[in-house]
Design a protein around this motif. Structure first.
Motif, PDB file in Angstrom:
ATOM      1  N   SER A  95       0.816  -1.213   0.000  1.00  0.00           N
ATOM      2  CA  SER A  95       0.000   0.000   0.000  1.00  0.00           C
ATOM      3  C   SER A  95       0.848   1.260   0.000  1.00  0.00           C
ATOM      4  CB  SER A  95      -0.927  -0.003   1.221  1.00  0.00           C
ATOM      5  OG  SER A  95      -0.168  -0.075   2.423  1.00  0.00           O
ATOM      6  N   HIS A  96       2.163   1.123   0.242  1.00  0.00           N
ATOM      7  CA  HIS A  96       3.033   2.293   0.317  1.00  0.00           C
ATOM      8  C   HIS A  96       3.820   2.539  -0.972  1.00  0.00           C
ATOM      9  CE1 HIS A  96       2.428   2.816   4.660  1.00  0.00           C
ATOM     10  NE2 HIS A  96       2.478   1.486   4.749  1.00  0.00           N
ATOM     11  N   LEU A  97       4.115   1.496  -1.743  1.00  0.00           N
ATOM     12  CA  LEU A  97       5.021   1.624  -2.874  1.00  0.00           C
ATOM     13  C   LEU A  97       4.310   1.299  -4.184  1.00  0.00           C
ATOM     14  CD1 LEU A  97       7.899   2.083  -3.956  1.00  0.00           C
ATOM     15  CD2 LEU A  97       8.318  -0.373  -3.605  1.00  0.00           C
ATOM     16  N   LYS A  98       4.447   2.212  -5.166  1.00  0.00           N
ATOM     17  CA  LYS A  98       3.906   2.019  -6.508  1.00  0.00           C
ATOM     18  C   LYS A  98       5.003   2.323  -7.512  1.00  0.00           C
ATOM     19  CE  LYS A  98       0.267   3.496  -9.711  1.00  0.00           C
ATOM     20  NZ  LYS A  98      -0.911   4.385  -9.911  1.00  0.00           N
ATOM     21  N   THR A  99       5.221   1.424  -8.477  1.00  0.00           N
ATOM     22  CA  THR A  99       6.267   1.600  -9.471  1.00  0.00           C
ATOM     23  C   THR A  99       5.718   1.372 -10.872  1.00  0.00           C
ATOM     24  OG1 THR A  99       6.956  -0.725  -9.386  1.00  0.00           O
ATOM     25  CG2 THR A  99       8.022   0.802  -7.852  1.00  0.00           C
ATOM     26  N   SER A 100       6.419   1.932 -11.871  1.00  0.00           N
ATOM     27  CA  SER A 100       6.050   1.748 -13.260  1.00  0.00           C
ATOM     28  C   SER A 100       7.311   1.793 -14.109  1.00  0.00           C
ATOM     29  CB  SER A 100       5.066   2.825 -13.723  1.00  0.00           C
ATOM     30  OG  SER A 100       4.669   2.611 -15.060  1.00  0.00           O
ATOM     31  N   VAL A 101       7.451   0.819 -15.024  1.00  0.00           N
ATOM     32  CA  VAL A 101       8.609   0.714 -15.900  1.00  0.00           C
ATOM     33  C   VAL A 101       8.113   0.653 -17.343  1.00  0.00           C
ATOM     34  CG1 VAL A 101      10.670  -0.612 -16.490  1.00  0.00           C
ATOM     35  CG2 VAL A 101       9.909  -0.496 -14.116  1.00  0.00           C
ATOM     36  N   LEU A 102       8.794   1.399 -18.250  1.00  0.00           N
ATOM     37  CA  LEU A 102       8.365   1.496 -19.638  1.00  0.00           C
ATOM     38  C   LEU A 102       9.545   1.288 -20.572  1.00  0.00           C
ATOM     39  CD1 LEU A 102       6.351   2.404 -21.939  1.00  0.00           C
ATOM     40  CD2 LEU A 102       7.178   4.731 -21.507  1.00  0.00           C
ATOM     41  N   TYR A 103       9.315   0.498 -21.637  1.00  0.00           N
ATOM     42  CA  TYR A 103      10.266   0.413 -22.743  1.00  0.00           C
ATOM     43  C   TYR A 103       9.457   0.328 -24.029  1.00  0.00           C
ATOM     44  CZ  TYR A 103      13.950  -0.976 -25.904  1.00  0.00           C
ATOM     45  OH  TYR A 103      14.832  -1.019 -26.954  1.00  0.00           O
ATOM     46  N   SER A 104       9.741   1.209 -24.990  1.00  0.00           N
ATOM     47  CA  SER A 104       8.908   1.251 -26.187  1.00  0.00           C
ATOM     48  C   SER A 104       9.651   1.918 -27.326  1.00  0.00           C
ATOM     49  CB  SER A 104       7.611   2.012 -25.902  1.00  0.00           C
ATOM     50  OG  SER A 104       7.920   3.360 -25.586  1.00  0.00           O
ATOM     51  N   GLN A 105       9.011   1.890 -28.487  1.00  0.00           N
ATOM     52  CA  GLN A 105       9.503   2.576 -29.671  1.00  0.00           C
ATOM     53  C   GLN A 105       8.498   3.635 -30.065  1.00  0.00           C
ATOM     54  OE1 GLN A 105       9.626   0.541 -33.588  1.00  0.00           O
ATOM     55  NE2 GLN A 105      11.782   1.129 -33.661  1.00  0.00           N
ATOM     56  N   THR A 106       8.996   4.810 -30.418  1.00  0.00           N
ATOM     57  CA  THR A 106       8.105   5.904 -30.778  1.00  0.00           C
ATOM     58  C   THR A 106       7.391   5.578 -32.080  1.00  0.00           C
ATOM     59  OG1 THR A 106       9.903   7.034 -31.921  1.00  0.00           O
ATOM     60  CG2 THR A 106       9.523   7.620 -29.635  1.00  0.00           C
ATOM     61  N   LYS A 107       6.101   5.862 -32.123  1.00  0.00           N
ATOM     62  CA  LYS A 107       5.316   5.683 -33.339  1.00  0.00           C
ATOM     63  C   LYS A 107       5.037   7.019 -34.018  1.00  0.00           C
ATOM     64  CE  LYS A 107       2.331   2.653 -34.005  1.00  0.00           C
ATOM     65  NZ  LYS A 107       1.107   1.831 -34.090  1.00  0.00           N
ATOM     66  N   ALA A 108       5.229   8.108 -33.284  1.00  0.00           N
ATOM     67  CA  ALA A 108       4.904   9.421 -33.826  1.00  0.00           C
ATOM     68  C   ALA A 108       5.820  10.469 -33.211  1.00  0.00           C
ATOM     69  CB  ALA A 108       3.437   9.767 -33.546  1.00  0.00           C
ATOM     70  N   ALA A 109       5.941  11.586 -33.903  1.00  0.00           N
ATOM     71  CA  ALA A 109       6.751  12.703 -33.424  1.00  0.00           C
ATOM     72  C   ALA A 109       5.842  13.796 -32.891  1.00  0.00           C
ATOM     73  CB  ALA A 109       7.624  13.242 -34.556  1.00  0.00           C
ATOM     74  N   VAL A 110       6.341  14.535 -31.900  1.00  0.00           N
ATOM     75  CA  VAL A 110       5.581  15.631 -31.296  1.00  0.00           C
ATOM     76  C   VAL A 110       5.961  16.936 -31.979  1.00  0.00           C
ATOM     77  CG1 VAL A 110       5.126  16.900 -29.176  1.00  0.00           C
ATOM     78  CG2 VAL A 110       5.425  14.424 -29.114  1.00  0.00           C
ATOM     79  N   GLN A 111       4.957  17.705 -32.348  1.00  0.00           N
ATOM     80  CA  GLN A 111       5.214  18.981 -33.018  1.00  0.00           C
ATOM     81  C   GLN A 111       4.291  20.052 -32.454  1.00  0.00           C
ATOM     82  OE1 GLN A 111       5.901  18.870 -37.291  1.00  0.00           O
ATOM     83  NE2 GLN A 111       5.457  16.677 -37.279  1.00  0.00           N
ATOM     84  N   THR A 112       4.736  21.277 -32.553  1.00  0.00           N
ATOM     85  CA  THR A 112       3.935  22.434 -32.151  1.00  0.00           C
ATOM     86  C   THR A 112       3.977  23.462 -33.274  1.00  0.00           C
ATOM     87  OG1 THR A 112       4.369  22.116 -29.803  1.00  0.00           O
ATOM     88  CG2 THR A 112       3.633  24.286 -30.480  1.00  0.00           C
ATOM     89  N   MET A 113       2.814  23.913 -33.702  1.00  0.00           N
ATOM     90  CA  MET A 113       2.713  24.907 -34.769  1.00  0.00           C
ATOM     91  C   MET A 113       1.987  26.137 -34.254  1.00  0.00           C
ATOM     92  SD  MET A 113       1.826  22.607 -38.137  1.00  0.00           S
ATOM     93  CE  MET A 113       2.037  24.048 -39.180  1.00  0.00           C
ATOM     94  N   VAL A 114       2.447  27.301 -34.682  1.00  0.00           N
ATOM     95  CA  VAL A 114       1.817  28.572 -34.327  1.00  0.00           C
ATOM     96  C   VAL A 114       1.289  29.207 -35.608  1.00  0.00           C
ATOM     97  CG1 VAL A 114       2.122  30.830 -33.288  1.00  0.00           C
ATOM     98  CG2 VAL A 114       3.334  28.861 -32.355  1.00  0.00           C
ATOM     99  N   ILE A 115      -0.007  29.525 -35.612  1.00  0.00           N
ATOM    100  CA  ILE A 115      -0.673  30.070 -36.792  1.00  0.00           C
ATOM    101  C   ILE A 115      -1.275  31.424 -36.420  1.00  0.00           C
ATOM    102  CG2 ILE A 115      -2.426  29.646 -38.556  1.00  0.00           C
ATOM    103  CD1 ILE A 115      -2.314  26.690 -37.749  1.00  0.00           C
ATOM    104  N   PRO A 116      -1.020  32.466 -37.198  1.00  0.00           N
ATOM    105  CA  PRO A 116      -1.653  33.762 -36.896  1.00  0.00           C
ATOM    106  C   PRO A 116      -3.132  33.742 -37.253  1.00  0.00           C
ATOM    107  CG  PRO A 116      -0.366  33.902 -38.914  1.00  0.00           C
ATOM    108  CD  PRO A 116      -0.105  32.548 -38.341  1.00  0.00           C
ATOM    109  N   GLY A 117      -3.950  34.446 -36.486  1.00  0.00           N
ATOM    110  CA  GLY A 117      -5.363  34.550 -36.795  1.00  0.00           C
ATOM    111  C   GLY A 117      -5.598  35.383 -38.039  1.00  0.00           C
ATOM    112  N   ASN A 118      -6.739  35.192 -38.697  1.00  0.00           N
ATOM    113  CA  ASN A 118      -7.066  35.956 -39.912  1.00  0.00           C
ATOM    114  C   ASN A 118      -8.476  36.519 -39.855  1.00  0.00           C
ATOM    115  OD1 ASN A 118      -8.649  33.704 -40.271  1.00  0.00           O
ATOM    116  ND2 ASN A 118      -7.532  32.923 -42.063  1.00  0.00           N
ATOM    117  N   ASN A 119      -8.924  36.842 -38.633  1.00  0.00           N
ATOM    118  CA  ASN A 119     -10.242  37.455 -38.425  1.00  0.00           C
ATOM    119  C   ASN A 119     -11.380  36.552 -38.892  1.00  0.00           C
ATOM    120  OD1 ASN A 119      -9.143  39.909 -37.370  1.00  0.00           O
ATOM    121  ND2 ASN A 119      -8.667  40.541 -39.474  1.00  0.00           N
TER     122      ASN A 119
END
Length: 518
Positions: free
Chosen positions: A232-256
């Motif tokens: 009840s005191h200890l919680k753990t998580s282990v992960l090993y994987s291969q990326t399926k996608a890339a993270v991107q951020t785009m900024v678009i100006p408004g056009n009214n």
């Protein structure tokens, strides 16, 4: 004169009363008229005991004759009623649609905790035909048969989703489709072994580490994740994987206007997008819609984005030949005492270079009409190398040359002079070179520590820290981040949050869609 209702009731009563009835004790052999004369016996007669010196006889008990008012029937020797048995005899016991075999399978399912649910279809078809005519006639026939899959003998059309739980703890989920017009990324598989203390996942999964907000990690991956809570005191998580996608951020100006705006950098992972206008986060489906195929973004409720405002969109996208790598990490949380817990998190990502210059082939439906038709491929098209388009499901079909690449939507082909009716009905095959993202995000890792403590009725205090390392172009860059958050509720009607944060400019988090970065 009896009406039809009375005649039916009298006939039913007569048939039931004519059955042989043998009584003992006070009642001799009863006739039909004896039955009709005694309308309702006192139920207490059937409960007489030996203490009263009379032997109780269940046949002395009377039961009402269903819908016939004012009449009753004697009990039979089995303890039921003759009338009741006549009326209930037509009510068959409801069982499985497969009879005893189905009931046996239902029993096994309940005993083993196994349940399998399948939705979709799988059709097998045999076709034998003889075609006479020139080469054009044969080509047209092949492009029209079975969604453009030619004129072979056997065909299979499958689109199945399976969700199975085996022996209560093992779950299997998959989606299988061989349709030429479906997105191949929609096919997935996942195995999940889940008990109260251990959960093991393998396949296509949404992995996340969210104990430390400075490392907030949430990605769509293919790999394995093990989560345990042995105490009840200890919680753990282990992960090993291969990326399926890339993270991107785009900024678009408004056009009214409220749209459309176009967000495109590859096939967007459904559900991974985050959108904000200036510093205001929006809710998908309520404030905006985003098509994961075309990247078309529209704002709802008449929300007009002014030219002085900026639209920021963060998302995961599948990129053809783009750089992919491995993601691995672990997190642990230990509860020192009620209200006080400490945790540690480590995540790393490696990003080897991708393969460059390869082409891809897709069979896709045509949208629009004969005079205004378009086709959307999965990835942005390299304009320096023109694609090839054919009618039907393969490159042996009739070639189409009158098309253009949409400058605003680089994954869309436009047919300005119209399109062949056969292509509109059966789709086209496109061979093209996607635009390759040659910029690798670099190898990176991050380790963090967090402490959470309750301050009684006053509120909570959370302290978080993280150290990052990034290797880019042969150079190593490190950074640090610190954050302290106090949630204060000294009164029932008053709540406040105070955050103190110090993040160095060289700090870099693991790629994850959202705006909690740098």
């Amino acid at each position: 004169m009896q009406n039809s209702y009375h005649r039916r009731a009298f006939l039913l009563l007569s048939i039931a009363a004519l059955q042989p009835m043998v009584c003992t004790g006070a009642h001799a052999a009863e006739t039909l008229w004896d039955v009709l004369a005694r309308t309702q016996s006192d139920p207490s007669e059937a409960g007489l005991t030996q203490a009263n010196g009379i032997s109780g006889n269940p046949r002395d008990q009377r039961f009402p004759l269903g819908p016939v008012p004012g009449f009753s029937l004697p009990a039979d020797q089995a303890g039921g009623t003759t009338g009741a048995s006549l009326i209930a005899s037509n009510k068959a016991k409801k069982g499985s649609m497969f009879g005893p075999i189905g009931n046996w399978f239902d029993h096994i399912q309940a005993m083993t905790g196994t349940k399998i649910r399948t939705t979709g279809h799988s059709n097998f078809t045999f076709l034998q035909q003889n075609v006479s005519g020139g080469a054009d006639a044969l080509t047209n026939l092949q492009s029209q048969q079975y969604l453009g899959r030619g004129s072979g003998n056997f065909y299979n059309d499958t689109d199945l989703t399976i969700d199975a739980t085996v022996f209560k703890y093992l779950n299997y989920q998959t989606r299988v489709s061989n349709s030429l017009f479906n997105n191949p990324n929609d096919n997935h598989v996942k195995l999940d072994y889940n008990t109260k203390k251990v959960r093991l996942e393998w396949g296509d999964l949404n992995a996340n580490f969210q104990d430390n907000s400075l490392i907030d990690f949430n990605r769509y991956l293919h790999g394995t994740q093990l989560t345990t809570q042995l105490t009840s005191h200890l919680k753990t998580s282990v992960l090993y994987s291969q990326t399926k996608a890339a993270v991107q951020t785009m900024v678009i100006p408004g056009n009214n206007s409220s749209g459309p705006y176009f967000v495109y950098a590859g096939q967007i992972v459904e559900g991974s997008d985050h959108v904000r206008i200036d510093n205001r986060d929006l809710i998908k489906g309520t404030d905006y819609t985003l098509d994961s195929y075309s990247g078309q973004l529209n704002f709802l409720k008449g929300n007009v984005v002014l030219s002085s405002s900026s639209i920021a969109v963060s998302f995961e996208s599948y990129g053809y030949n783009s750089a992919v790598g491995n993601v691995y990490g672990m997190t642990g949380s230990y509860t020192l005492r009620p209200g006080v817990s400490a945790g540690i998190t480590y995540v790393a990502q490696t990003s080897p270079a991708g393969t460059l210059g390869a082409s891809t082939t897709e069979t896709l439906p045509v949208s629009g009409s004969l005079t205004q038709a378009t086709v959307n491929v999965l990835y942005p098209i390299d304009p320096s190398r023109l694609p090839q388009v054919y009618v039907g499901s393969n490159t042996t079909g009739l070639p189409i040359n009158n098309f253009q690449i949409n400058a605003a939507i680089p994954n869309q082909l436009i047919f300005p002079n119209g399109i062949d009716p056969t292509a509109l009905a059966n789709g086209v095959t496109v061979v093209y070179f996607p635009v390759v993202n040659t910029t690798a995000p670099g190898n990176r890792s991050i380790m963090g520590f967090n402490l959470h403590t309750a301050m009684g009725k006053l509120g909570n205090l959370t302290f978080e820290t993280a150290n990052s390392a990034l290797t880019l172009s042969g150079k190593n860059v490190s950074g640090q981040a610190y954050q302290a958050t106090m949630d204060l509720s000294p009164f029932k009607s008053f709540h406040s949050r105070v955050t103190l944060r110090d993040i160095t400019p060289s700090f870099s988090s693991i790629q994850s869609p959202g705006f909690n970065r740098n």
